[in-house]
Design a protein around this motif. Structure first.
Motif, PDB file in Angstrom:
ATOM      1  N   VAL A  11       0.852  -1.192   0.000  1.00  0.00           N
ATOM      2  CA  VAL A  11       0.000   0.000   0.000  1.00  0.00           C
ATOM      3  C   VAL A  11       0.887   1.241   0.000  1.00  0.00           C
ATOM      4  CG1 VAL A  11      -2.075  -0.950   1.032  1.00  0.00           C
ATOM      5  CG2 VAL A  11      -0.219  -0.203   2.516  1.00  0.00           C
ATOM      6  N   GLY A  12       0.405   2.263  -0.651  1.00  0.00           N
ATOM      7  CA  GLY A  12       1.183   3.486  -0.726  1.00  0.00           C
ATOM      8  C   GLY A  12       0.495   4.598   0.023  1.00  0.00           C
ATOM      9  N   ASP A  13       1.292   5.387   0.663  1.00  0.00           N
ATOM     10  CA  ASP A  13       0.750   6.474   1.470  1.00  0.00           C
ATOM     11  C   ASP A  13       1.512   7.733   1.066  1.00  0.00           C
ATOM     12  OD1 ASP A  13      -0.501   7.935   3.397  1.00  0.00           O
ATOM     13  OD2 ASP A  13       0.527   7.014   5.106  1.00  0.00           O
ATOM     14  N   TRP A  40       4.150  -1.107   3.336  1.00  0.00           N
ATOM     15  CA  TRP A  40       4.055   0.269   2.851  1.00  0.00           C
ATOM     16  C   TRP A  40       5.166   0.514   1.846  1.00  0.00           C
ATOM     17  CZ3 TRP A  40       1.909  -0.639   7.690  1.00  0.00           C
ATOM     18  CH2 TRP A  40       0.618  -0.139   7.858  1.00  0.00           C
ATOM     19  N   ASN A  41       4.792   0.859   0.644  1.00  0.00           N
ATOM     20  CA  ASN A  41       5.827   1.091  -0.356  1.00  0.00           C
ATOM     21  C   ASN A  41       5.702   2.480  -0.972  1.00  0.00           C
ATOM     22  OD1 ASN A  41       3.697  -0.956  -1.915  1.00  0.00           O
ATOM     23  ND2 ASN A  41       4.372   0.704  -3.244  1.00  0.00           N
ATOM     24  N   LYS A  42       6.850   3.084  -1.130  1.00  0.00           N
ATOM     25  CA  LYS A  42       6.897   4.389  -1.777  1.00  0.00           C
ATOM     26  C   LYS A  42       8.248   4.462  -2.473  1.00  0.00           C
ATOM     27  CE  LYS A  42       6.110   9.254  -0.618  1.00  0.00           C
ATOM     28  NZ  LYS A  42       5.732  10.137   0.497  1.00  0.00           N
ATOM     29  N   SER A  43       8.203   4.702  -3.765  1.00  0.00           N
ATOM     30  CA  SER A  43       9.436   4.654  -4.547  1.00  0.00           C
ATOM     31  C   SER A  43      10.236   5.937  -4.385  1.00  0.00           C
ATOM     32  CB  SER A  43       9.102   4.442  -6.019  1.00  0.00           C
ATOM     33  OG  SER A  43       8.397   5.558  -6.507  1.00  0.00           O
ATOM     34  N   ASN A  44      11.475   5.856  -4.802  1.00  0.00           N
ATOM     35  CA  ASN A  44      12.320   7.047  -4.790  1.00  0.00           C
ATOM     36  C   ASN A  44      11.698   8.147  -5.644  1.00  0.00           C
ATOM     37  OD1 ASN A  44      14.993   8.176  -4.001  1.00  0.00           O
ATOM     38  ND2 ASN A  44      15.134   8.368  -6.216  1.00  0.00           N
ATOM     39  N   ARG A  45      11.153   7.736  -6.783  1.00  0.00           N
ATOM     40  CA  ARG A  45      10.502   8.682  -7.686  1.00  0.00           C
ATOM     41  C   ARG A  45       9.389   9.455  -6.958  1.00  0.00           C
ATOM     42  NH1 ARG A  45       8.114   5.489 -12.570  1.00  0.00           N
ATOM     43  NH2 ARG A  45       6.959   4.516 -10.912  1.00  0.00           N
ATOM     44  N   GLU A  46       8.579   8.723  -6.189  1.00  0.00           N
ATOM     45  CA  GLU A  46       7.472   9.390  -5.495  1.00  0.00           C
ATOM     46  C   GLU A  46       7.967  10.297  -4.370  1.00  0.00           C
ATOM     47  OE1 GLU A  46       4.993   5.705  -7.023  1.00  0.00           O
ATOM     48  OE2 GLU A  46       5.425   5.770  -4.867  1.00  0.00           O
ATOM     49  N   ASP A  77       8.774  -0.964   2.265  1.00  0.00           N
ATOM     50  CA  ASP A  77       9.440  -1.305   1.002  1.00  0.00           C
ATOM     51  C   ASP A  77      10.141  -0.088   0.396  1.00  0.00           C
ATOM     52  OD1 ASP A  77      10.105  -2.160  -1.573  1.00  0.00           O
ATOM     53  OD2 ASP A  77       8.029  -2.550  -2.184  1.00  0.00           O
ATOM     54  N   ALA A  78      11.433  -0.235   0.176  1.00  0.00           N
ATOM     55  CA  ALA A  78      12.181   0.749  -0.605  1.00  0.00           C
ATOM     56  C   ALA A  78      11.933   0.377  -2.064  1.00  0.00           C
ATOM     57  CB  ALA A  78      13.660   0.666  -0.278  1.00  0.00           C
ATOM     58  N   ASP A  79      10.933   0.993  -2.644  1.00  0.00           N
ATOM     59  CA  ASP A  79      10.374   0.526  -3.909  1.00  0.00           C
ATOM     60  C   ASP A  79      11.141   1.114  -5.096  1.00  0.00           C
ATOM     61  OD1 ASP A  79       8.673  -0.781  -5.580  1.00  0.00           O
ATOM     62  OD2 ASP A  79       6.962   0.552  -5.265  1.00  0.00           O
ATOM     63  N   HIS A  80      11.528   0.261  -6.011  1.00  0.00           N
ATOM     64  CA  HIS A  80      12.228   0.709  -7.221  1.00  0.00           C
ATOM     65  C   HIS A  80      13.464   1.546  -6.887  1.00  0.00           C
ATOM     66  CE1 HIS A  80       9.728  -0.700 -10.522  1.00  0.00           C
ATOM     67  NE2 HIS A  80       8.674  -0.477  -9.769  1.00  0.00           N
ATOM     68  N   ILE A  81      14.366   0.963  -6.129  1.00  0.00           N
ATOM     69  CA  ILE A  81      15.598   1.701  -5.821  1.00  0.00           C
ATOM     70  C   ILE A  81      16.757   1.093  -6.609  1.00  0.00           C
ATOM     71  CG2 ILE A  81      15.049   2.734  -3.592  1.00  0.00           C
ATOM     72  CD1 ILE A  81      16.959  -0.477  -3.735  1.00  0.00           C
ATOM     73  N   ASN A  82      17.805   1.845  -6.741  1.00  0.00           N
ATOM     74  CA  ASN A  82      19.033   1.341  -7.348  1.00  0.00           C
ATOM     75  C   ASN A  82      20.212   1.830  -6.515  1.00  0.00           C
ATOM     76  OD1 ASN A  82      19.681   4.006  -8.207  1.00  0.00           O
ATOM     77  ND2 ASN A  82      18.360   3.721  -9.989  1.00  0.00           N
ATOM     78  N   LEU A  83      21.405   1.570  -7.005  1.00  0.00           N
ATOM     79  CA  LEU A  83      22.606   1.868  -6.219  1.00  0.00           C
ATOM     80  C   LEU A  83      22.708   3.350  -5.856  1.00  0.00           C
ATOM     81  CD1 LEU A  83      24.651  -0.036  -5.150  1.00  0.00           C
ATOM     82  CD2 LEU A  83      26.002   0.242  -7.240  1.00  0.00           C
TER      83      LEU A  83
END
Ligand SMILES: [Zn+2]
Length: 416
Positions: A11-13, A40-46, A77-83
């Motif tokens: 879920v995203g908040d 709870w997931n929120k990407s770096n982009r968000e 969740d660290a969603d859609h992350i990279n190095l």
């Protein structure tokens, strides 16, 4: 390795204001016998678009868990992350989605490809997978092609994973996912098998994998594609995963992760049937649908809430191109179906909620408006306190919509 529970639900908040209403859906689901772990997931982009920090998501989740007395597990969740983006997620998160989409298709070192092929003779020829009637017929050229496309990406995943292990001071406190969904072409089940072999070679204890499935998984709206084809592919992917777990010693908890998984009502019956038939686990990410429910709630409240919802739409329409750009592979908006700001400004509360709320049978429902608002959260972020205050002023109606959307339109059809 931290064990990932069987059914996990992302879920995203976006505005760190909805965790209570979201958790309420999990509590209600549990009363119905559905045991799902919130992630709870929120990407770096968000985070970048909103200007927030991962630690704020952690605080909101912890607060909701404490206030509502949730005794079950929950993850962040660290969603859609990279190095280059992972560092600020390390402390607050215990689930990491390693995004390797950018490296897919980057040609691998020919020596690596040769070494991969030499060490995996079992991938070439007739590959019998339990649960799939016809064996996969995989040629050496197929393995070479897939290795060429994905070896670099799996190496990148390993580098991110090792970085997290070092930063966390060990492997025991997080779940690892690898995502490949935000790319151009779907991965077939034989490709998934080859990719899993490569991930196993890299020593990544992967517990969820997000392939790109056939069809379109546009944000916030229903699946666009052939549901029967999806069903076949999904079942084959489940069989491939079970096979890869046995063959390559991957964690027994490895399961599929469905990204952009909210609102895919037409394929939920097939997902449900497949996981019930096989006993497989499932991770499904539904982040952005929650923010849309905040707007539904504001519109339903009427008065200033409705006015603010209209203002956000008008601004989103104006900034459409810039808002859509980061989401190009996961939205599909027909401009001609977008009502003008003038038209929307004349709408009643019901007209607005009919257009936005995801009830496909409602004649007022507008999937294009819904997608535009889905990517329009930047507009709300720019409103700052005005938006947060509106959520607070209308908290009851907003919460009711957030909870009902998760419970009635997502959890029940998938798990009950
Ligand atoms: Zn994704």
């Amino acid at each position: 390795m931290k064990i990932c529970p069987k059914y996990t639900f992302g879920v995203g908040d976006r505005f760190a204001n909805g965790a209570h209403a979201q958790l309420t859906a999990f509590i209600e689901a549990k009363k119905l016998g559905i045991d799902i772990t919130p992630v709870w997931n929120k990407s770096n982009r968000e985070h970048n678009i909103i200007g927030s920090e991962p630690v704020q998501t952690r605080q909101a989740a912890d607060q909701a868990v404490a206030d509502l007395g949730w005794s079950g597990e929950y993850l962040l969740d660290a969603d859609h992350i990279n190095l280059s983006t992972v560092d600020r997620f390390v402390a607050p998160c215990d689930f990491f989605t390693l995004d390797v989409a950018d490296d897919i298709g980057e040609a691998a070192d020919p020596a690596d490809v040769e070494a991969f092929i030499a060490s995996h003779p079992e991938l070439i020829g007739s590959v019998v997978i339990q649960g799939i009637a016809q064996p996969f017929e995989i040629t050496r050229a197929d393995v070479e092609k897939t290795a060429n496309q994905f070896l670099k990406a799996t190496r990148k995943a390993a580098a991110i994973y090792q970085h997290i292990v070092a930063a966390k001071g060990g492997v025991d406190h997080f779940v690892t996912e690898v995502s490949m969904d935000e790319t151009d072409s779907p991965q077939t089940p034989p490709e998934l098998l080859i990719i899993l072999a490569a991930i196993a070679d890299q020593g990544i204890p992967i517990q969820t994998i997000a392939p790109k499935f056939t069809g379109r998984f546009n944000k916030g709206v229903d699946y666009a594609g052939d549901p029967q084809q999806f069903e076949k592919e999904f079942n084959h992917d489940l069989a491939v995963i079970a096979h890869a777990v046995k063959t390559y010693g991957l964690p027994a908890t490895l399961k599929l992760s469905v990204h952009s998984g909210s609102d895919k009502f037409s394929i939920y019956p097939f997902i449900k049937k497949a996981i019930q038939r096989t006993g497989a686990g499932l991770h499904i990410k539904t982040a952005g649908t929650n923010w849309l429910e905040e707007i539904v709630g504001l519109a339903e409240s009427g008065g200033e809430g409705l006015a603010l919802a209209k203002q956000i739409y008008a601004k989103a329409l104006e900034k459409k191109e810039a808002l859509c750009e980061p989401y190009a592979t996961v939205i599909d908006i027909k401009d001609s179906n977008l009502p003008s700001a003038e038209v929307v400004n004349s709408w009643t509360s019901t007209q607005f909620t009919d257009a936005l709320r995801h009830i496909p049978t409602n004649p007022g429902y507008n999937a294009d408006l819904r997608q535009l608002l889905h990517v329009g959260f930047k507009i709300a972020a720019q409103l700052g306190d005005t938006y947060i205050q509106a959520l607070k002023d209308n908290s009851e109606v907003v919460a009711k919509n957030v909870t009902a959307n998760l419970l009635d339109r997502h959890m029940k059809p998938l798990f009950l």
